[in-house]
Motif scaffolding. Structure first.
Motif, mmCIF file in Angstrom:
data_model
loop_
_atom_site.group_PDB
_atom_site.id
_atom_site.type_symbol
_atom_site.label_atom_id
_atom_site.label_comp_id
_atom_site.label_asym_id
_atom_site.label_seq_id
_atom_site.Cartn_x
_atom_site.Cartn_y
_atom_site.Cartn_z
ATOM 1 N N GLU A 48 -86.744 -39.610 7.337
ATOM 2 C CA GLU A 48 -86.567 -38.157 7.325
ATOM 3 C C GLU A 48 -87.831 -37.448 7.809
ATOM 4 O O GLU A 48 -87.750 -36.451 8.534
ATOM 5 N N GLN A 71 -74.838 -36.610 9.158
ATOM 6 C CA GLN A 71 -73.568 -36.945 9.796
ATOM 7 C C GLN A 71 -73.722 -37.082 11.305
ATOM 8 O O GLN A 71 -73.116 -37.959 11.924
ATOM 9 N N ARG A 125 -83.493 -33.453 6.759
ATOM 10 C CA ARG A 125 -82.962 -34.132 5.577
ATOM 11 C C ARG A 125 -81.672 -34.830 5.966
ATOM 12 O O ARG A 125 -80.786 -34.227 6.570
ATOM 13 N N ALA A 164 -78.158 -35.467 0.707
ATOM 14 C CA ALA A 164 -78.241 -34.529 -0.414
ATOM 15 C C ALA A 164 -77.813 -35.282 -1.670
ATOM 16 O O ALA A 164 -76.881 -36.090 -1.630
ATOM 17 N N THR A 224 -76.012 -34.996 4.782
ATOM 18 C CA THR A 224 -76.105 -33.613 5.238
ATOM 19 C C THR A 224 -75.460 -33.531 6.621
ATOM 20 O O THR A 224 -75.049 -34.547 7.203
ATOM 21 N N LEU A 225 -75.372 -32.348 7.178
ATOM 22 C CA LEU A 225 -74.842 -32.206 8.532
ATOM 23 C C LEU A 225 -75.686 -32.977 9.539
ATOM 24 O O LEU A 225 -75.163 -33.613 10.463
ATOM 25 N N ASP A 226 -77.017 -32.931 9.360
ATOM 26 C CA ASP A 226 -77.889 -33.706 10.242
ATOM 27 C C ASP A 226 -77.655 -35.204 10.063
ATOM 28 O O ASP A 226 -77.669 -35.972 11.033
#
Length: 328
Positions: free
Chosen positions: A40, A62, A46, A49, A58-60
Protein backbone atom coordinates in the motif's frame (compact mmCIF):
# COMPACT_ATOMS: atom_id res chain seq x y z
CA UNK A 1 7.55 -4.90 -6.63
CA UNK A 2 7.66 -7.66 -4.00
CA UNK A 3 6.00 -10.76 -5.53
CA UNK A 4 5.38 -12.26 -2.08
CA UNK A 5 3.45 -9.11 -1.18
CA UNK A 6 1.39 -9.56 -4.35
CA UNK A 7 0.66 -13.20 -3.48
CA UNK A 8 -0.36 -12.18 0.03
CA UNK A 9 -2.64 -9.48 -1.36
CA UNK A 10 -4.33 -11.89 -3.81
CA UNK A 11 -4.98 -14.59 -1.22
CA UNK A 12 -6.22 -12.08 1.37
CA UNK A 13 -8.57 -10.60 -1.25
CA UNK A 14 -9.94 -14.04 -2.14
CA UNK A 15 -10.33 -15.24 1.43
CA UNK A 16 -11.38 -11.98 3.08
CA UNK A 17 -9.08 -12.55 6.07
CA UNK A 18 -5.38 -12.02 6.69
CA UNK A 19 -5.28 -14.98 9.07
CA UNK A 20 -6.56 -17.48 6.52
CA UNK A 21 -4.24 -16.05 3.88
CA UNK A 22 -1.32 -16.47 6.26
CA UNK A 23 -2.30 -20.09 6.96
CA UNK A 24 -2.39 -20.88 3.24
CA UNK A 25 0.91 -19.14 2.57
CA UNK A 26 2.63 -20.74 5.55
CA UNK A 27 3.55 -17.47 7.24
CA UNK A 28 2.30 -15.48 10.22
CA UNK A 29 -0.63 -13.10 10.07
CA UNK A 30 1.78 -10.32 11.04
CA UNK A 31 3.92 -11.13 7.99
CA UNK A 32 0.90 -10.85 5.70
CA UNK A 33 -0.10 -7.55 7.29
CA UNK A 34 3.42 -6.15 6.86
CA UNK A 35 3.62 -7.26 3.22
CA UNK A 36 0.29 -5.64 2.36
CA UNK A 37 1.15 -2.47 4.29
CA UNK A 38 4.40 -2.22 2.31
CA UNK A 39 2.47 -2.74 -0.93
CA UNK A 40 0.00 0.00 0.00
CA UNK A 41 2.88 2.37 0.74
CA UNK A 42 4.46 1.59 -2.61
CA UNK A 43 1.19 2.12 -4.48
CA UNK A 44 0.16 5.07 -2.27
CA UNK A 45 -3.40 3.74 -1.96
CA UNK A 46 -5.40 1.69 0.55
CA UNK A 47 -6.17 -1.78 -0.77
CA UNK A 48 -8.30 -3.10 2.11
CA UNK A 49 -10.88 -1.81 4.55
CA UNK A 50 -11.38 -3.59 7.89
CA UNK A 51 -14.79 -5.16 8.60
CA UNK A 52 -16.26 -7.08 11.52
CA UNK A 53 -15.63 -10.34 9.68
CA UNK A 54 -12.19 -9.57 8.27
CA UNK A 55 -11.25 -7.33 5.37
CA UNK A 56 -12.78 -6.29 2.08
CA UNK A 57 -11.29 -4.60 -0.96
CA UNK A 58 -11.47 -0.86 -1.45
CA UNK A 59 -12.24 0.46 -4.93
CA UNK A 60 -8.50 0.76 -5.55
CA UNK A 61 -8.05 -2.80 -4.32
CA UNK A 62 -10.73 -4.04 -6.71
CA UNK A 63 -9.03 -2.29 -9.61
CA UNK A 64 -5.63 -3.71 -8.65
CA UNK A 65 -6.73 -7.31 -8.04
CA UNK A 66 -6.94 -8.67 -11.63
CA UNK A 67 -3.50 -7.26 -12.46
CA UNK A 68 -2.01 -8.64 -9.25
CA UNK A 69 -3.56 -12.05 -10.02
CA UNK A 70 -1.99 -12.06 -13.46
CA UNK A 71 1.46 -11.16 -12.11
CA UNK A 72 1.28 -13.68 -9.26
CA UNK A 73 0.12 -16.41 -11.66
CA UNK A 74 2.95 -15.60 -14.05
CA UNK A 75 5.50 -15.86 -11.26
CA UNK A 76 3.97 -19.17 -10.14
CA UNK A 77 4.14 -20.55 -13.69
CA UNK A 78 7.77 -19.51 -13.97
CA UNK A 79 8.64 -21.26 -10.70
CA UNK A 80 6.66 -24.36 -11.63
CA UNK A 81 8.47 -24.55 -14.96
CA UNK A 82 11.78 -25.23 -13.19
CA UNK A 83 10.51 -27.02 -10.08
CA UNK A 84 10.79 -30.83 -10.07
CA UNK A 85 7.52 -32.72 -9.91
CA UNK A 86 4.04 -31.46 -10.71
CA UNK A 87 1.80 -29.05 -8.83
CA UNK A 88 -1.62 -29.81 -7.42
CA UNK A 89 -4.69 -29.64 -9.61
CA UNK A 90 -6.45 -26.44 -8.52
CA UNK A 91 -10.22 -26.22 -9.08
CA UNK A 92 -12.58 -23.44 -8.05
CA UNK A 93 -16.00 -24.27 -6.53
CA UNK A 94 -18.78 -21.95 -5.42
CA UNK A 95 -18.64 -23.16 -1.81
CA UNK A 96 -17.23 -25.93 0.36
CA UNK A 97 -20.70 -27.44 0.85
CA UNK A 98 -21.80 -26.98 -2.74
CA UNK A 99 -22.64 -29.82 -5.10
CA UNK A 100 -19.38 -29.16 -6.96
CA UNK A 101 -17.34 -29.70 -3.80
CA UNK A 102 -19.33 -32.86 -2.99
CA UNK A 103 -18.67 -34.28 -6.47
CA UNK A 104 -14.95 -33.47 -6.24
CA UNK A 105 -14.77 -35.09 -2.82
CA UNK A 106 -16.40 -38.24 -4.20
CA UNK A 107 -13.80 -38.32 -6.97
CA UNK A 108 -10.92 -37.82 -4.54
CA UNK A 109 -12.20 -40.61 -2.26
CA UNK A 110 -12.08 -42.95 -5.25
CA UNK A 111 -8.67 -41.58 -6.34
CA UNK A 112 -6.86 -40.53 -3.13
CA UNK A 113 -3.57 -40.35 -5.00
CA UNK A 114 -4.82 -37.22 -6.80
CA UNK A 115 -3.04 -34.06 -5.66
CA UNK A 116 -6.12 -31.83 -5.54
CA UNK A 117 -6.45 -28.24 -4.29
CA UNK A 118 -10.09 -27.12 -3.98
CA UNK A 119 -10.45 -23.32 -3.74
CA UNK A 120 -13.27 -20.78 -3.68
CA UNK A 121 -12.79 -17.51 -5.54
CA UNK A 122 -14.49 -14.63 -3.75
CA UNK A 123 -16.29 -13.49 -6.87
CA UNK A 124 -19.87 -13.65 -8.14
CA UNK A 125 -19.08 -12.52 -11.69
CA UNK A 126 -18.04 -15.63 -13.69
CA UNK A 127 -15.78 -13.47 -15.86
CA UNK A 128 -13.40 -13.23 -12.91
CA UNK A 129 -13.17 -17.02 -12.86
CA UNK A 130 -12.56 -17.01 -16.62
CA UNK A 131 -9.70 -14.56 -16.13
CA UNK A 132 -8.21 -16.76 -13.39
CA UNK A 133 -8.32 -19.82 -15.68
CA UNK A 134 -6.87 -17.82 -18.57
CA UNK A 135 -4.03 -16.53 -16.37
CA UNK A 136 -3.26 -20.03 -15.07
CA UNK A 137 -4.05 -19.11 -11.49
CA UNK A 138 -6.54 -21.99 -11.35
CA UNK A 139 -6.85 -25.01 -13.64
CA UNK A 140 -10.64 -25.08 -13.87
CA UNK A 141 -13.71 -23.42 -12.39
CA UNK A 142 -17.24 -24.69 -11.76
CA UNK A 143 -18.82 -21.52 -13.10
CA UNK A 144 -21.01 -20.78 -16.10
CA UNK A 145 -20.67 -18.04 -18.67
CA UNK A 146 -24.17 -17.89 -20.11
CA UNK A 147 -22.86 -16.54 -23.43
CA UNK A 148 -20.00 -18.88 -24.50
CA UNK A 149 -19.25 -16.56 -27.43
CA UNK A 150 -17.93 -14.06 -24.89
CA UNK A 151 -15.17 -16.43 -23.75
CA UNK A 152 -11.56 -15.62 -24.71
CA UNK A 153 -10.16 -17.86 -27.47
CA UNK A 154 -7.95 -19.95 -25.18
CA UNK A 155 -10.73 -20.87 -22.71
CA UNK A 156 -13.77 -23.09 -23.24
CA UNK A 157 -16.72 -24.36 -21.20
CA UNK A 158 -18.19 -27.87 -20.92
CA UNK A 159 -21.26 -29.27 -19.21
CA UNK A 160 -20.26 -30.75 -15.82
CA UNK A 161 -23.42 -32.24 -14.34
CA UNK A 162 -27.08 -31.51 -13.63
CA UNK A 163 -28.23 -30.48 -10.18
CA UNK A 164 -31.95 -31.18 -9.55
CA UNK A 165 -33.53 -28.71 -7.17
CA UNK A 166 -35.32 -29.51 -3.92
CA UNK A 167 -37.54 -27.33 -1.75
CA UNK A 168 -36.13 -26.86 1.75
CA UNK A 169 -38.73 -25.96 4.41
CA UNK A 170 -39.27 -26.00 8.15
CA UNK A 171 -41.82 -28.22 9.95
CA UNK A 172 -44.41 -25.44 10.16
CA UNK A 173 -44.54 -24.75 6.42
CA UNK A 174 -47.79 -25.80 4.66
CA UNK A 175 -45.77 -27.92 2.17
CA UNK A 176 -43.66 -29.65 4.83
CA UNK A 177 -45.56 -32.95 4.71
CA UNK A 178 -45.28 -33.41 0.94
CA UNK A 179 -43.11 -36.21 -0.44
CA UNK A 180 -42.83 -34.63 -3.90
CA UNK A 181 -43.90 -31.29 -5.31
CA UNK A 182 -44.55 -29.91 -8.78
CA UNK A 183 -43.58 -26.36 -9.78
CA UNK A 184 -47.29 -25.48 -9.91
CA UNK A 185 -47.59 -26.32 -6.21
CA UNK A 186 -44.84 -23.79 -5.39
CA UNK A 187 -46.79 -20.83 -6.79
CA UNK A 188 -47.74 -18.11 -4.34
CA UNK A 189 -45.33 -19.52 -1.73
CA UNK A 190 -42.41 -17.29 -0.77
CA UNK A 191 -39.12 -18.83 -1.96
CA UNK A 192 -36.37 -16.89 -0.26
CA UNK A 193 -32.99 -16.81 -2.01
CA UNK A 194 -31.08 -14.00 -0.29
CA UNK A 195 -28.02 -12.40 -1.81
CA UNK A 196 -28.65 -13.08 -5.52
CA UNK A 197 -25.74 -11.22 -7.10
CA UNK A 198 -26.28 -9.12 -10.23
CA UNK A 199 -24.50 -10.50 -13.34
CA UNK A 200 -24.15 -13.91 -11.74
CA UNK A 201 -25.30 -17.07 -13.51
CA UNK A 202 -27.75 -17.84 -10.71
CA UNK A 203 -29.38 -14.41 -11.11
CA UNK A 204 -30.25 -15.33 -14.70
CA UNK A 205 -31.34 -18.80 -13.59
CA UNK A 206 -33.82 -17.55 -10.99
CA UNK A 207 -35.14 -14.84 -13.32
CA UNK A 208 -36.03 -17.46 -15.93
CA UNK A 209 -37.35 -19.90 -13.34
CA UNK A 210 -39.67 -17.30 -11.81
CA UNK A 211 -40.92 -16.20 -15.23
CA UNK A 212 -41.57 -19.66 -16.63
CA UNK A 213 -43.40 -21.04 -13.58
CA UNK A 214 -44.82 -17.82 -12.09
CA UNK A 215 -42.87 -18.36 -8.87
CA UNK A 216 -42.36 -15.86 -6.09
CA UNK A 217 -38.56 -15.71 -5.81
CA UNK A 218 -37.63 -13.26 -3.04
CA UNK A 219 -34.01 -12.08 -3.06
CA UNK A 220 -34.54 -9.36 -0.44
CA UNK A 221 -31.91 -8.75 2.20
CA UNK A 222 -28.24 -9.68 2.50
CA UNK A 223 -27.13 -13.29 2.82
CA UNK A 224 -25.79 -13.73 6.36
CA UNK A 225 -24.73 -17.31 5.74
CA UNK A 226 -26.28 -20.75 5.63
CA UNK A 227 -26.73 -20.96 9.40
CA UNK A 228 -28.96 -17.87 9.49
CA UNK A 229 -30.92 -19.11 6.47
CA UNK A 230 -31.52 -22.50 8.10
CA UNK A 231 -32.53 -20.89 11.40
CA UNK A 232 -35.06 -18.72 9.55
CA UNK A 233 -36.56 -21.70 7.74
CA UNK A 234 -36.87 -23.68 10.98
CA UNK A 235 -38.79 -20.86 12.68
CA UNK A 236 -40.99 -19.82 9.74
CA UNK A 237 -44.37 -21.08 8.59
CA UNK A 238 -44.24 -19.31 5.22
CA UNK A 239 -40.59 -19.15 4.04
CA UNK A 240 -38.94 -21.81 1.88
CA UNK A 241 -35.82 -21.95 -0.28
CA UNK A 242 -34.45 -24.04 -3.15
CA UNK A 243 -31.29 -26.14 -2.81
CA UNK A 244 -29.43 -28.53 -5.07
CA UNK A 245 -29.94 -32.24 -4.46
CA UNK A 246 -26.21 -32.74 -3.87
CA UNK A 247 -25.66 -29.55 -1.83
CA UNK A 248 -24.61 -30.36 1.71
CA UNK A 249 -26.48 -28.60 4.51
CA UNK A 250 -26.15 -29.40 8.20
CA UNK A 251 -28.62 -28.21 10.84
CA UNK A 252 -29.52 -29.03 14.48
CA UNK A 253 -31.90 -31.98 14.87
CA UNK A 254 -34.54 -29.80 16.49
CA UNK A 255 -34.80 -27.71 13.28
CA UNK A 256 -36.57 -30.68 11.64
CA UNK A 257 -36.09 -29.25 8.14
CA UNK A 258 -37.39 -31.21 5.12
CA UNK A 259 -35.88 -31.52 1.63
CA UNK A 260 -38.61 -32.19 -0.92
CA UNK A 261 -37.85 -33.10 -4.58
CA UNK A 262 -39.51 -30.95 -7.26
CA UNK A 263 -40.78 -33.02 -10.21
CA UNK A 264 -42.99 -32.91 -13.33
CA UNK A 265 -40.78 -31.31 -14.50
CA UNK A 266 -37.61 -31.68 -12.49
CA UNK A 267 -36.08 -28.22 -12.05
CA UNK A 268 -32.45 -28.54 -13.12
CA UNK A 269 -29.55 -26.21 -12.40
CA UNK A 270 -26.94 -27.07 -15.07
CA UNK A 271 -23.40 -26.85 -13.72
CA UNK A 272 -20.51 -26.16 -16.09
CA UNK A 273 -16.73 -26.35 -15.94
CA UNK A 274 -14.48 -23.64 -17.40
CA UNK A 275 -11.18 -25.02 -18.75
CA UNK A 276 -8.14 -23.92 -20.75
CA UNK A 277 -8.18 -25.10 -24.36
CA UNK A 278 -4.45 -25.78 -24.51
CA UNK A 279 -2.05 -27.37 -22.02
CA UNK A 280 -4.66 -28.34 -19.42
CA UNK A 281 -3.45 -29.85 -16.17
CA UNK A 282 -3.02 -33.63 -16.65
CA UNK A 283 -5.30 -34.30 -13.68
CA UNK A 284 -8.30 -32.76 -15.43
CA UNK A 285 -8.87 -35.80 -17.65
CA UNK A 286 -9.81 -37.90 -14.63
CA UNK A 287 -12.16 -35.20 -13.33
CA UNK A 288 -13.97 -34.80 -16.66
CA UNK A 289 -14.32 -38.58 -17.02
CA UNK A 290 -15.88 -38.72 -13.54
CA UNK A 291 -18.29 -35.92 -14.43
CA UNK A 292 -19.34 -37.78 -17.58
CA UNK A 293 -20.23 -40.82 -15.45
CA UNK A 294 -22.70 -38.94 -13.26
CA UNK A 295 -26.42 -39.62 -13.82
CA UNK A 296 -28.56 -37.09 -15.60
CA UNK A 297 -31.60 -35.51 -13.96
CA UNK A 298 -34.93 -37.40 -14.01
CA UNK A 299 -37.16 -36.66 -16.99
CA UNK A 300 -39.07 -34.55 -17.81
CA UNK A 301 -36.61 -31.80 -16.90
CA UNK A 302 -36.60 -28.02 -17.14
CA UNK A 303 -33.37 -26.16 -17.88
CA UNK A 304 -32.61 -22.48 -18.44
CA UNK A 305 -32.19 -21.27 -22.02
CA UNK A 306 -28.43 -20.78 -21.60
CA UNK A 307 -27.85 -24.49 -20.89
CA UNK A 308 -26.49 -24.96 -24.41
CA UNK A 309 -23.50 -27.27 -23.94
CA UNK A 310 -24.04 -30.96 -24.89
CA UNK A 311 -24.99 -33.08 -21.90
CA UNK A 312 -23.30 -36.42 -21.41
CA UNK A 313 -25.53 -39.34 -22.28
CA UNK A 314 -27.72 -37.37 -24.69
CA UNK A 315 -25.45 -35.04 -26.73
CA UNK A 316 -28.28 -32.63 -27.17
CA UNK A 317 -30.27 -30.31 -24.98
CA UNK A 318 -33.51 -28.48 -24.72
CA UNK A 319 -33.42 -24.89 -25.89
CA UNK A 320 -30.33 -25.27 -28.09
CA UNK A 321 -31.84 -22.65 -30.36
CA UNK A 322 -31.92 -20.11 -27.58
CA UNK A 323 -35.67 -20.21 -26.92
CA UNK A 324 -37.17 -19.82 -23.49
CA UNK A 325 -36.56 -22.82 -21.21
CA UNK A 326 -39.08 -25.61 -21.21
CA UNK A 327 -39.50 -29.17 -20.02
CA UNK A 328 -37.80 -31.72 -22.19
Amino acid sequence: MDTEALRSFVRAAELGQFRQAADELGVTQQAVSKRIAALERELEVRLFARTARGVELTLDGQAFLPHARSIAAGVERAITAVRPGSRALRIDVLGRRSAQAVVLHDYWRAHPETDLDVVTLRADDPRIAVAAVEAGEIDASFRTVTDPAALPPDVHIIHAFDSPLELLVGPGHPLASARRLTPAQLRKHRIWVPGIAPRSEWAEFYDQLATDFDLRIDAAGPHFGDEVLLDTLAESADVATLVGARDRYIWPANHDLRRIPVVEPTLVYPLSLILPKTNPHPGLSGITAHLASLPTAPEPAWLPSWATTPRHGERGIANARGTRPRAR
